[in-house]
Design a protein around this motif. Structure first.
Motif, mmCIF file in Angstrom:
data_model
loop_
_atom_site.group_PDB
_atom_site.id
_atom_site.type_symbol
_atom_site.label_atom_id
_atom_site.label_comp_id
_atom_site.label_asym_id
_atom_site.label_seq_id
_atom_site.Cartn_x
_atom_site.Cartn_y
_atom_site.Cartn_z
ATOM 1 N N LEU A 12 -75.162 -114.075 27.204
ATOM 2 C CA LEU A 12 -74.739 -112.955 26.347
ATOM 3 C C LEU A 12 -73.397 -113.247 25.687
ATOM 4 C CD1 LEU A 12 -75.705 -109.786 28.426
ATOM 5 C CD2 LEU A 12 -76.638 -110.492 26.222
ATOM 6 N N ASN A 13 -72.462 -113.787 26.448
ATOM 7 C CA ASN A 13 -71.144 -114.114 25.916
ATOM 8 C C ASN A 13 -71.255 -115.116 24.763
ATOM 9 O OD1 ASN A 13 -68.204 -114.060 25.981
ATOM 10 N ND2 ASN A 13 -68.385 -116.141 26.791
ATOM 11 N N LEU A 15 -73.911 -115.741 22.782
ATOM 12 C CA LEU A 15 -74.566 -115.175 21.607
ATOM 13 C C LEU A 15 -73.756 -114.063 20.945
ATOM 14 C CD1 LEU A 15 -78.292 -115.201 22.726
ATOM 15 C CD2 LEU A 15 -77.106 -116.798 21.212
ATOM 16 N N LEU A 16 -72.935 -113.358 21.730
ATOM 17 C CA LEU A 16 -72.053 -112.348 21.144
ATOM 18 C C LEU A 16 -71.067 -112.981 20.166
ATOM 19 C CD1 LEU A 16 -71.137 -110.020 24.124
ATOM 20 C CD2 LEU A 16 -71.905 -109.267 21.884
ATOM 21 N N GLY A 21 -76.527 -116.759 15.498
ATOM 22 C CA GLY A 21 -77.386 -117.256 16.556
ATOM 23 C C GLY A 21 -77.252 -118.749 16.788
ATOM 24 N N GLU A 47 -84.527 -111.397 26.736
ATOM 25 C CA GLU A 47 -85.459 -111.025 25.670
ATOM 26 C C GLU A 47 -86.417 -109.930 26.154
ATOM 27 O OE1 GLU A 47 -87.956 -113.233 22.198
ATOM 28 O OE2 GLU A 47 -88.174 -114.073 24.214
ATOM 29 N N MET A 51 -82.434 -107.500 24.689
ATOM 30 C CA MET A 51 -81.031 -107.762 24.375
ATOM 31 C C MET A 51 -80.839 -108.963 23.461
ATOM 32 S SD MET A 51 -79.437 -106.898 28.040
ATOM 33 C CE MET A 51 -77.911 -106.159 27.514
ATOM 34 N N VAL A 52 -81.749 -109.910 23.519
ATOM 35 C CA VAL A 52 -81.716 -111.055 22.613
ATOM 36 C C VAL A 52 -83.128 -111.236 22.060
ATOM 37 C CG1 VAL A 52 -79.873 -112.217 23.904
ATOM 38 C CG2 VAL A 52 -82.242 -112.837 24.343
ATOM 39 N N TRP A 70 -82.125 -118.262 18.367
ATOM 40 C CA TRP A 70 -81.876 -117.218 19.361
ATOM 41 C C TRP A 70 -80.696 -116.396 18.881
ATOM 42 C CZ3 TRP A 70 -84.771 -115.878 23.426
ATOM 43 C CH2 TRP A 70 -85.720 -116.777 23.892
ATOM 44 N N PHE A 72 -78.440 -112.479 19.233
ATOM 45 C CA PHE A 72 -78.054 -111.301 19.996
ATOM 46 C C PHE A 72 -78.554 -110.074 19.243
ATOM 47 C CE2 PHE A 72 -74.789 -108.093 20.999
ATOM 48 C CZ PHE A 72 -74.864 -108.118 22.382
ATOM 49 N N ARG A 73 -79.229 -109.162 19.913
ATOM 50 C CA ARG A 73 -79.696 -107.929 19.276
ATOM 51 C C ARG A 73 -78.669 -106.832 19.535
ATOM 52 N NH1 ARG A 73 -84.967 -105.719 20.829
ATOM 53 N NH2 ARG A 73 -84.633 -104.527 18.957
#
Length: 180
Positions: A12-13, A15-16, A21, A47, A51-52, A70, A72-73
Motif C-alpha cells: 500500500l505504501n 502504490l500510494l 501505478g 485486490e 484497495m488496489v 497495478w 492504488f484505488r
C-alpha cells in the motif's frame, strides 16, 4: 475492516506514492523491499478487498502496446487516518536521498522526440529543448521525468516567449523553474 499484514502495508505504501501505478508485481516487490511471491500474494489480497487493482493500459513506447499496471484505488469508505497510521507505524520514513539524474531521455519517450535521435540528446546540452518538447505534449509521465532530471535553467529557458508557446505553458515552465 480487519487489519493488514506487514507486507500488505508495504505494498500500500509503495502504490500510494506512485499515482500512475507500477507495471508488475515484481516491480512492486522491488520497491516494497519484499519478495515477488510475497508481493503478489499481498496484491491479490488487497485486490480482493478493493484497495488496489490491476488494469490494462495502452502506452506509447515507440509503438503502442498494452501493459498491465497495478494501481492504488482511492475509495473514501476505506481510506482513513487509521490505515495511514498503520502504514506510518510499520514502515520507517525513507531517508531523503538525492537520486542521480538521468542524462539520457528514456526510450519509452521516443515518440515525443520524433524529429531527434535519442542517442544524441542529453539533459546537460539539450535540457531546454527537452523541456520544451515535454511541455508541448500532454504526457504526465514525461513531465514527471523531466522535472526530476532537468535543471531549473532548462525550464527557465522553456518559459521564455517563443513562436508556438502558450501563456499557460510558459507559466508552468516558470513555476517549475522557480520551485526547483
Amino acid at each position: 475492516m480487519k487489519g493488514f499484514s506487514r507486507e500488505e502495508l508495504f505494498v500500500l505504501n509503495v502504490l500510494l506514492r506512485r499515482p500512475f501505478g507500477l507495471r508488475s508485481g515484481r516491480l512492486v516487490a522491488r520497491h516494497a523491499g519484499i519478495s515477488p511471491t510475497t508481493a503478489l500474494k499481498a496484491l491479490n489480497s488487497l485486490e480482493r478487498r478493493g484497495m488496489v487493482e490491476h488494469r490494462h493500459e495502452l502506452v506509447a513506447e515507440g509503438v503502442p502496446k498494452e501493459v498491465t499496471v497495478w494501481v492504488f484505488r482511492v475509495e473514501p469508505y476505506w481510506l482513513t487516518d487509521a490505515i495511514g497510521l498503520q502504514i506510518r507505524n510499520t514502515i520507517p520514513p525513507a531517508p531523503r536521498l538525492r537520486t542521480q539524474r538521468d542524462t539520457r531521455v528514456p526510450q519509452h519517450f521516443k515518440h515525443l522526440f520524433w524529429n531527434a535521435d535519442l542517442r544524441e540528446l542529453n539533459t546537460k546540452d539539450h535540457g531546454s529543448a527537452i523541456a520544451i518538447a515535454v511541455l508541448e505534449q500532454d504526457n504526465p509521465h514525461a513531465l514527471a521525468w523531466a522535472i526530476q532530471n532537468l535543471s531549473p535553467e532548462a525550464f527557465a529557458i522553456a518559459a521564455l516567449p517563443r513562436r508556438g508557446s502558450t501563456p499557460e505553458m510558459s507559466a508552468l515552465a516558470a513555476h517549475i523553474a522557480g520551485r526547483k
